[in-house]
Design a protein around this motif. Sequence first.
Motif, PDB file in Angstrom:
ATOM      1  N   ALA A 191      51.670  21.372  36.712  1.00 17.75           N
ATOM      2  CA  ALA A 191      50.788  22.638  36.918  1.00 17.75           C
ATOM      3  C   ALA A 191      50.086  23.059  38.216  1.00 17.75           C
ATOM      4  O   ALA A 191      50.311  24.016  38.804  1.00 17.75           O
ATOM      5  N   GLN A 192      49.489  21.673  38.866  1.00 15.80           N
ATOM      6  CA  GLN A 192      49.425  21.961  40.213  1.00 15.80           C
ATOM      7  C   GLN A 192      50.259  22.895  41.031  1.00 15.80           C
ATOM      8  O   GLN A 192      50.603  23.333  42.313  1.00 15.80           O
ATOM      9  N   LEU A 193      51.848  22.324  41.404  1.00 23.51           N
ATOM     10  CA  LEU A 193      52.926  22.441  42.461  1.00 23.51           C
ATOM     11  C   LEU A 193      52.858  24.370  41.374  1.00 23.51           C
ATOM     12  O   LEU A 193      53.375  24.897  42.813  1.00 23.51           O
ATOM     13  N   GLY A 194      53.396  24.367  40.272  1.00 22.69           N
ATOM     14  CA  GLY A 194      53.451  25.766  40.122  1.00 22.69           C
ATOM     15  C   GLY A 194      51.958  26.634  40.667  1.00 22.69           C
ATOM     16  O   GLY A 194      52.325  27.439  41.128  1.00 22.69           O
ATOM     17  N   ALA A 195      51.022  26.464  40.918  1.00 24.50           N
ATOM     18  CA  ALA A 195      49.998  26.952  40.697  1.00 24.50           C
ATOM     19  C   ALA A 195      50.149  27.151  42.745  1.00 24.50           C
ATOM     20  O   ALA A 195      49.185  27.894  42.826  1.00 24.50           O
ATOM     21  N   LEU A 196      50.293  26.088  43.669  1.00 26.96           N
ATOM     22  CA  LEU A 196      50.592  26.331  44.852  1.00 26.96           C
ATOM     23  C   LEU A 196      51.062  27.273  44.908  1.00 26.96           C
ATOM     24  O   LEU A 196      50.870  27.967  46.184  1.00 26.96           O
ATOM     25  N   GLN A 197      53.171  27.952  44.286  1.00 29.61           N
ATOM     26  CA  GLN A 197      53.792  28.688  44.019  1.00 29.61           C
ATOM     27  C   GLN A 197      52.983  29.867  44.375  1.00 29.61           C
ATOM     28  O   GLN A 197      52.888  30.829  44.760  1.00 29.61           O
ATOM     29  N   VAL A 198      51.846  30.303  43.059  1.00 23.42           N
ATOM     30  CA  VAL A 198      51.145  31.646  42.708  1.00 23.42           C
ATOM     31  C   VAL A 198      50.024  31.590  44.036  1.00 23.42           C
ATOM     32  O   VAL A 198      50.227  32.865  44.588  1.00 23.42           O
ATOM     33  N   TRP A 199      49.840  30.540  44.968  1.00 22.96           N
ATOM     34  CA  TRP A 199      49.109  30.642  46.174  1.00 22.96           C
ATOM     35  C   TRP A 199      50.075  30.992  46.845  1.00 22.96           C
ATOM     36  O   TRP A 199      49.036  32.267  47.796  1.00 22.96           O
ATOM     37  N   ARG A 200      50.746  30.337  47.186  1.00 27.03           N
ATOM     38  CA  ARG A 200      51.819  31.145  48.105  1.00 27.03           C
ATOM     39  C   ARG A 200      52.162  32.025  48.209  1.00 27.03           C
ATOM     40  O   ARG A 200      52.228  33.110  49.027  1.00 27.03           O
ATOM     41  N   ASN A 201      52.669  32.565  47.243  1.00 25.89           N
ATOM     42  CA  ASN A 201      52.900  34.415  46.325  1.00 25.89           C
ATOM     43  C   ASN A 201      51.833  34.705  47.377  1.00 25.89           C
ATOM     44  O   ASN A 201      51.740  36.695  47.746  1.00 25.89           O
ATOM     45  N   SER A 202      50.407  34.621  47.166  1.00 31.68           N
ATOM     46  CA  SER A 202      49.385  35.680  47.077  1.00 31.68           C
ATOM     47  C   SER A 202      49.044  36.064  48.904  1.00 31.68           C
ATOM     48  O   SER A 202      48.195  36.616  48.577  1.00 31.68           O
ATOM     49  N   LEU A 203      49.594  34.443  49.546  1.00 32.38           N
ATOM     50  CA  LEU A 203      49.405  34.902  51.071  1.00 32.38           C
ATOM     51  C   LEU A 203      49.681  36.204  51.030  1.00 32.38           C
ATOM     52  O   LEU A 203      49.780  36.499  52.085  1.00 32.38           O
ATOM     53  N   SER A 204      51.305  36.468  50.747  1.00 29.78           N
ATOM     54  CA  SER A 204      51.756  37.957  51.117  1.00 29.78           C
ATOM     55  C   SER A 204      51.666  38.610  50.400  1.00 29.78           C
ATOM     56  O   SER A 204      51.957  40.420  51.022  1.00 29.78           O
ATOM     57  N   ASP A 205      51.500  39.016  48.871  1.00 35.55           N
ATOM     58  CA  ASP A 205      50.809  40.204  48.128  1.00 35.55           C
ATOM     59  C   ASP A 205      50.603  39.645  47.609  1.00 35.55           C
ATOM     60  O   ASP A 205      50.955  39.708  45.741  1.00 35.55           O
ATOM     61  N   PRO A 206      49.018  39.750  47.245  1.00 35.94           N
ATOM     62  CA  PRO A 206      47.940  39.204  46.254  1.00 35.94           C
ATOM     63  C   PRO A 206      47.882  39.810  45.267  1.00 35.94           C
ATOM     64  O   PRO A 206      47.906  39.762  44.184  1.00 35.94           O
ATOM     65  N   VAL A 207      48.542  41.225  45.039  1.00 35.13           N
ATOM     66  CA  VAL A 207      48.441  42.328  43.859  1.00 35.13           C
ATOM     67  C   VAL A 207      49.845  42.104  43.313  1.00 35.13           C
ATOM     68  O   VAL A 207      49.132  41.864  41.995  1.00 35.13           O
ATOM     69  N   GLU A 208      50.825  41.611  43.911  1.00 31.34           N
ATOM     70  CA  GLU A 208      51.737  41.094  42.684  1.00 31.34           C
ATOM     71  C   GLU A 208      51.349  39.879  42.023  1.00 31.34           C
ATOM     72  O   GLU A 208      51.831  39.586  41.324  1.00 31.34           O
ATOM     73  N   ALA A 209      51.041  39.197  42.809  1.00 30.88           N
ATOM     74  CA  ALA A 209      50.832  37.148  42.117  1.00 30.88           C
ATOM     75  C   ALA A 209      49.556  37.592  41.733  1.00 30.88           C
ATOM     76  O   ALA A 209      50.664  36.843  40.156  1.00 30.88           O
ATOM     77  N   VAL A 210      48.926  38.147  41.724  1.00 31.00           N
ATOM     78  CA  VAL A 210      47.889  38.243  40.040  1.00 31.00           C
ATOM     79  C   VAL A 210      48.968  39.062  38.959  1.00 31.00           C
ATOM     80  O   VAL A 210      48.854  38.088  38.054  1.00 31.00           O
ATOM     81  N   ARG A 211      49.430  40.175  39.473  1.00 30.43           N
ATOM     82  CA  ARG A 211      50.132  40.709  38.535  1.00 30.43           C
ATOM     83  C   ARG A 211      50.812  39.645  37.612  1.00 30.43           C
ATOM     84  O   ARG A 211      51.539  39.680  36.242  1.00 30.43           O
ATOM     85  N   GLN A 212      52.097  38.930  38.311  1.00 33.77           N
ATOM     86  CA  GLN A 212      52.634  37.502  37.935  1.00 33.77           C
ATOM     87  C   GLN A 212      52.137  37.029  37.025  1.00 33.77           C
ATOM     88  O   GLN A 212      52.114  36.397  35.593  1.00 33.77           O
ATOM     89  N   TYR A 213      51.211  36.523  37.418  1.00 31.17           N
ATOM     90  CA  TYR A 213      49.474  35.355  36.606  1.00 31.17           C
ATOM     91  C   TYR A 213      50.146  36.458  35.642  1.00 31.17           C
ATOM     92  O   TYR A 213      50.107  34.987  34.806  1.00 31.17           O
ATOM     93  N   ARG A 214      48.983  36.890  35.696  1.00 28.17           N
ATOM     94  CA  ARG A 214      48.700  37.695  34.159  1.00 28.17           C
ATOM     95  C   ARG A 214      49.153  37.300  33.225  1.00 28.17           C
ATOM     96  O   ARG A 214      49.400  37.596  31.962  1.00 28.17           O
TER      97      ARG A 214
END
Length: 511
Positions: free
Chosen positions: A439-462
């Motif tokens: 799970a942590q490896l997945g979370a770190l990738q979600v976070w990595r994505n959010s550093l360049s595009d936070p809105v899209e990262a949250v959309r994908q997360y949801r």
Amino acid sequence: MIAYTCDTADPVKEAAHLRFSSDILPRADELGVRLADRLISLGYTRDGLDEMVRRFRTASEIFREANVPLFTEVEQLGTTYQKITGGLTVSWDGQEKTLPELQPLMQSPDRKVRERAFRLGIQTYVSRRDGLAHLFDQLFRLRQRIAANAGFADFQAYAFRAKCRFDYTPADCLRFHDAVEEHVTPAVERLHQRRRERMKLDRVRPWDLGADPLGRPGLVPFSMVDELVQGSDRIFNRVSPELGAEFGTMIREGMLDLGTRKGKAPGGYCETLHARGLPFIFMNAVGVADDVSTLLHEAGHAFHAYSAHAQPLVWQRQPGLEACELASMSMELLAAPHLDRANGGFYDEAELARARTEHLEDILITLQHVASVDAFQSWIYTSGEGADGAARDQAWLRFRSRFEKGVDWSGLTAERIGRWYRQLHIFLYPFYYIEYGIAQLGALQVWRNSLSDPVEAVRQYRAALALGATRPLPEIFATAGARFSFESSLMGELVQLVESELVKWDKVQPR
Ligand SMILES: [Zn+2]
């Protein structure tokens, strides 16, 4: 359960809780199994039900009547473990202290105090080593019998099936361990090295790991629980208006019980009320940095419950722990940029640097610990030597020295061994640990994505959370924008990201 944990002193709530957990729940489970069997025998499925039916079928396939009494024995041995370890106390200056009460002393700026607290705490396990080893001997034999009865070569193979790990194998976990050894172990060694320099120590001993390297007192992010609620509300609204609205509903509907008080059960959890479609968060906040991270974490589970509620059946809502913890661990990281006071959060600049550093360091150290615990358990059930108590202790030492470098354990062999007896998962929830690493490896990738595009990262997360339990793990991860992978190159990339972020925060820290 919620009413009882919020008010354990009320005998009416206690009786209702006991009746539910010991009378209603086992019978509901039994009926649930029969319903599942009827569904399987119909051979019916449709889009969105495949995962659910696959889990039902797996549970039914590995079920053996002969294992029922063995599980009861395992349960009883588990209770014995909890009895032995639950009430452990030490004498500190003539005062009786529980092991959690030793925690603040392990963070003391005074090295002698830390060492004394460390030695006292671990000694409680070292002195009970023989009894606990004997208890584990029995657990080991029972588990191997359970596996054999169900037609598996060993308990690891059985556990993978019982946990419905359809998307990865023990061999993948070995690759995870190798990747940790290659990337995380040297990174954590560098953390310890920096700690040694900061604290002006000759060498880092195990009791030096809990203290703030600059000797500062603990962070105080809030003093009243209402500040925790309001601050978190502002943070979630900044992460996304939708998440903010969901948290706002929880506030309005009284779905948060966060402060500590007499008569409240210890710990924290997030539980879903499926009929109302509302999650409930329970905590014992006292005003420390951990309370903030705990609430962000549990809120991730709550957002998962909200999103997955769109699935019509309860069995379609909660996926494996790998995906549940992806929801919670990602939220800790997604919320992090909004923790500063200027944005309505809890910390000024220096405090934020410290909180971020502690969180990111903790991620690396946890990955390392996950690898130790998982590799050790795999060895126990597959090496052919797991029944031998002395061999187990030696194996633990081998795995520990493989994954944990940069800490000087000389003269502390018994203490280092004592650590695994404290890891309750090995006794109570075997193989229940690698999920946190995945799970942590997945979370770190979600976070990595959010550093360049936070809105899209949250959309994908949801979008990933909304899948509930209807898709296999790799698909849930992919929807979140993450690869479900045990490759060394991915681990390397993510560790590098964490380390570069640590360097960034280090520049803000006082010297
Ligand atoms: Zn969690």
